[in-house]
Design a protein around this motif. Structure first.
Motif, PDB file in Angstrom:
ATOM      1  N   GLY A   1       0.783  -1.237   0.000  1.00 36.01           N
ATOM      2  CA  GLY A   1       0.000   0.000   0.000  1.00 36.01           C
ATOM      3  C   GLY A   1       0.809   1.278   0.000  1.00 36.01           C
ATOM      4  O   GLY A   1       0.239   2.371   0.121  1.00 36.01           O
ATOM      5  N   VAL A   2       2.131   1.191  -0.163  1.00 34.23           N
ATOM      6  CA  VAL A   2       2.982   2.370  -0.058  1.00 34.23           C
ATOM      7  C   VAL A   2       3.031   3.155  -1.362  1.00 34.23           C
ATOM      8  O   VAL A   2       3.155   2.585  -2.445  1.00 34.23           O
ATOM      9  N   SER A   3       2.939   4.489  -1.259  1.00 37.01           N
ATOM     10  CA  SER A   3       3.189   5.441  -2.355  1.00 37.01           C
ATOM     11  C   SER A   3       2.225   5.322  -3.527  1.00 37.01           C
ATOM     12  O   SER A   3       2.633   5.220  -4.677  1.00 37.01           O
ATOM     13  N   ASN A   4       0.935   5.367  -3.211  1.00 34.17           N
ATOM     14  CA  ASN A   4      -0.084   5.536  -4.239  1.00 34.17           C
ATOM     15  C   ASN A   4      -0.273   7.035  -4.477  1.00 34.17           C
ATOM     16  O   ASN A   4       0.329   7.863  -3.784  1.00 34.17           O
ATOM     17  N   GLU A   5      -1.128   7.390  -5.431  1.00 33.98           N
ATOM     18  CA  GLU A   5      -1.387   8.799  -5.727  1.00 33.98           C
ATOM     19  C   GLU A   5      -2.886   9.009  -5.894  1.00 33.98           C
ATOM     20  O   GLU A   5      -3.540   8.258  -6.617  1.00 33.98           O
ATOM     21  N   ILE A   6      -3.419  10.013  -5.229  1.00 36.10           N
ATOM     22  CA  ILE A   6      -4.835  10.344  -5.368  1.00 36.10           C
ATOM     23  C   ILE A   6      -5.047  11.118  -6.661  1.00 36.10           C
ATOM     24  O   ILE A   6      -4.287  12.025  -6.994  1.00 36.10           O
ATOM     25  N   ILE A   7      -6.085  10.759  -7.386  1.00 36.38           N
ATOM     26  CA  ILE A   7      -6.489  11.508  -8.576  1.00 36.38           C
ATOM     27  C   ILE A   7      -7.566  12.506  -8.136  1.00 36.38           C
ATOM     28  O   ILE A   7      -8.566  12.104  -7.542  1.00 36.38           O
ATOM     29  N   PRO A   8      -7.348  13.819  -8.372  1.00 36.32           N
ATOM     30  CA  PRO A   8      -8.319  14.820  -7.897  1.00 36.32           C
ATOM     31  C   PRO A   8      -9.733  14.504  -8.385  1.00 36.32           C
ATOM     32  O   PRO A   8      -9.902  14.011  -9.510  1.00 36.32           O
ATOM     33  N   PRO A   9     -10.757  14.730  -7.525  1.00 40.01           N
ATOM     34  CA  PRO A   9     -10.655  15.487  -6.283  1.00 40.01           C
ATOM     35  C   PRO A   9     -10.419  14.634  -5.032  1.00 40.01           C
ATOM     36  O   PRO A   9     -10.105  15.176  -3.982  1.00 40.01           O
ATOM     37  N   GLU A  10     -10.569  13.282  -5.143  1.00 34.56           N
ATOM     38  CA  GLU A  10     -10.515  12.480  -3.924  1.00 34.56           C
ATOM     39  C   GLU A  10     -10.361  11.001  -4.257  1.00 34.56           C
ATOM     40  O   GLU A  10     -10.665  10.564  -5.371  1.00 34.56           O
ATOM     41  N   ALA A  11      -9.881  10.265  -3.298  1.00 28.80           N
ATOM     42  CA  ALA A  11      -9.866   8.806  -3.381  1.00 28.80           C
ATOM     43  C   ALA A  11     -10.940   8.262  -2.460  1.00 28.80           C
ATOM     44  O   ALA A  11     -11.288   8.879  -1.451  1.00 28.80           O
ATOM     45  N   LYS A  12     -11.461   7.102  -2.814  1.00 26.32           N
ATOM     46  CA  LYS A  12     -12.452   6.442  -1.968  1.00 26.32           C
ATOM     47  C   LYS A  12     -11.893   5.098  -1.528  1.00 26.32           C
ATOM     48  O   LYS A  12     -11.354   4.344  -2.344  1.00 26.32           O
ATOM     49  N   ILE A  13     -12.008   4.830  -0.240  1.00 23.88           N
ATOM     50  CA  ILE A  13     -11.465   3.615   0.354  1.00 23.88           C
ATOM     51  C   ILE A  13     -12.554   2.941   1.172  1.00 23.88           C
ATOM     52  O   ILE A  13     -13.275   3.601   1.914  1.00 23.88           O
ATOM     53  N   SER A  14     -12.652   1.634   1.034  1.00 13.36           N
ATOM     54  CA  SER A  14     -13.564   0.874   1.883  1.00 13.36           C
ATOM     55  C   SER A  14     -12.923  -0.470   2.215  1.00 13.36           C
ATOM     56  O   SER A  14     -12.081  -0.966   1.464  1.00 13.36           O
ATOM     57  N   PHE A  15     -13.304  -1.034   3.353  1.00 11.36           N
ATOM     58  CA  PHE A  15     -12.841  -2.372   3.719  1.00 11.36           C
ATOM     59  C   PHE A  15     -13.811  -2.963   4.725  1.00 11.36           C
ATOM     60  O   PHE A  15     -14.591  -2.247   5.369  1.00 11.36           O
ATOM     61  N   THR A  16     -13.769  -4.279   4.841  1.00 10.40           N
ATOM     62  CA  THR A  16     -14.784  -4.974   5.631  1.00 10.40           C
ATOM     63  C   THR A  16     -14.295  -5.466   6.986  1.00 10.40           C
ATOM     64  O   THR A  16     -15.095  -5.723   7.879  1.00 10.40           O
ATOM     65  N   ASP A  17     -12.965  -5.605   7.134  1.00 11.59           N
ATOM     66  CA  ASP A  17     -12.455  -6.123   8.405  1.00 11.59           C
ATOM     67  C   ASP A  17     -11.023  -5.648   8.623  1.00 11.59           C
ATOM     68  O   ASP A  17     -10.257  -5.494   7.663  1.00 11.59           O
ATOM     69  N   GLY A  18     -10.652  -5.422   9.891  1.00  6.13           N
ATOM     70  CA  GLY A  18      -9.313  -4.991  10.222  1.00  6.13           C
ATOM     71  C   GLY A  18      -9.270  -3.528  10.632  1.00  6.13           C
ATOM     72  O   GLY A  18     -10.303  -2.887  10.859  1.00  6.13           O
ATOM     73  N   ARG A  19      -8.050  -3.008  10.743  1.00  4.68           N
ATOM     74  CA  ARG A  19      -7.829  -1.608  11.102  1.00  4.68           C
ATOM     75  C   ARG A  19      -6.805  -1.027  10.130  1.00  4.68           C
ATOM     76  O   ARG A  19      -5.765  -1.642   9.862  1.00  4.68           O
ATOM     77  N   LEU A  20      -7.084   0.156   9.623  1.00  5.69           N
ATOM     78  CA  LEU A  20      -6.302   0.716   8.520  1.00  5.69           C
ATOM     79  C   LEU A  20      -5.680   2.055   8.912  1.00  5.69           C
ATOM     80  O   LEU A  20      -6.380   2.956   9.377  1.00  5.69           O
ATOM     81  N   LEU A  21      -4.370   2.167   8.702  1.00  6.98           N
ATOM     82  CA  LEU A  21      -3.665   3.431   8.894  1.00  6.98           C
ATOM     83  C   LEU A  21      -3.407   4.046   7.522  1.00  6.98           C
ATOM     84  O   LEU A  21      -2.858   3.401   6.639  1.00  6.98           O
ATOM     85  N   VAL A  22      -3.801   5.314   7.351  1.00 11.29           N
ATOM     86  CA  VAL A  22      -3.609   6.020   6.092  1.00 11.29           C
ATOM     87  C   VAL A  22      -2.642   7.176   6.323  1.00 11.29           C
ATOM     88  O   VAL A  22      -2.830   7.985   7.239  1.00 11.29           O
ATOM     89  N   ILE A  23      -1.592   7.254   5.489  1.00 10.26           N
ATOM     90  CA  ILE A  23      -0.605   8.314   5.620  1.00 10.26           C
ATOM     91  C   ILE A  23      -0.451   9.033   4.280  1.00 10.26           C
ATOM     92  O   ILE A  23      -0.203   8.402   3.250  1.00 10.26           O
ATOM     93  N   GLN A  24      -0.612  10.352   4.316  1.00 11.16           N
ATOM     94  CA  GLN A  24      -0.323  11.187   3.161  1.00 11.16           C
ATOM     95  C   GLN A  24       0.960  11.950   3.472  1.00 11.16           C
ATOM     96  O   GLN A  24       1.053  12.658   4.471  1.00 11.16           O
ATOM     97  N   SER A  25       1.968  11.788   2.609  1.00  6.59           N
ATOM     98  CA  SER A  25       3.279  12.398   2.849  1.00  6.59           C
ATOM     99  C   SER A  25       3.676  13.297   1.680  1.00  6.59           C
ATOM    100  O   SER A  25       3.429  12.973   0.510  1.00  6.59           O
TER     101      SER A  25
END
Length: 208
Positions: free
Chosen positions: A182-206
């Motif tokens: 999951g490292v170093s993806n790029e959002i396409i304007p205006p936004e990215a959409k993320i969904s998941f069904t189980d677990g815990r997710l850390l999101v970092i924008q650098s």
């Protein structure tokens, strides 16, 4: 009482333009230890100042101050997060919690996990990094020019992961805590959409 709380922590300071002045003006403000110095530098008056004040090097003379002993179970930031949850905050924005010691940074991420597990929304905002933490559900991550998008499993695995509105998209992916997929993806304007069904997710924008 507002349902939004802004916390100033004692990590790397932020530039004035990084702080959302309108958000801060309409939020309950807590300073954790040296975060009081950051708030003062930004001209912000806190509602509560708390901590053991070992980093600040003095104890503020204020009726808004709550003092703790240095020998305690929680970091000053976690104490501030606990206070924010106690007063009913559902959205918690944290400034001054990036940089510095790696062990402190990992502890700060644990504070985001605490917020999410309590049913709230937490985000750490720095000049060069933005960290957010999510429980299963659907979320929108706004585009920020010049910033990457990275996702990390904060549990053994995150299942049913879907990403759209980004350079690299996935559908029903399993993200494990021992991979760098999951490292170093790029959002396409205006936004990215993320969904998941189980677990815990850390999101970092650098900042790139």
């Amino acid at each position: 009482m507002t349902d939004t709380c802004v916390i100033f922590a004692g990590g790397d300071p932020i530039r004035p333009e990084t702080a959302d002045s309108q958000l801060i003006e309409n939020s309950f403000v807590i300073c954790a230890d040296k975060g009081f110095s950051l708030a003062q530098d930004l001209g912000i008056e806190p509602d509560i100042i708390l901590g053991d004040f070992d980093s600040l090097k003095y104890t503020p003379d204020s009726d808004k101050m709550i003092s703790f002993p240095p020998e305690k179970d929680d970091t000053d930031l976690m104490l501030a997060v606990g206070k924010a949850i106690e007063i009913g905050a559902k959205k918690i924005v944290i400034y001054g919690a990036c940089g510095g010691r790696i062990d402190h940074m990992i502890g700060n991420i644990a504070c985001l996990a605490m917020i999410a597990e309590s049913g709230g929304s937490g985000i750490i905002v720095g000049d060069d990094d933005i960290l957010s933490f999510y429980m299963p559900g659907e979320y929108t991550i706004p585009y920020k020019e010049g910033f990457s998008l990275s996702l990390f499993a904060y549990s053994q695995k995150v299942e049913g992961l879907k990403i759209s509105g980004a350079k690299y998209i996935v559908d029903n992916c399993t993200l494990r805590d021992s991979v760098t997929l999951g490292v170093s993806n790029e959002i396409i304007p205006p936004e990215a959409k993320i969904s998941f069904t189980d677990g815990r997710l850390l999101v970092i924008q650098s900042r790139l």
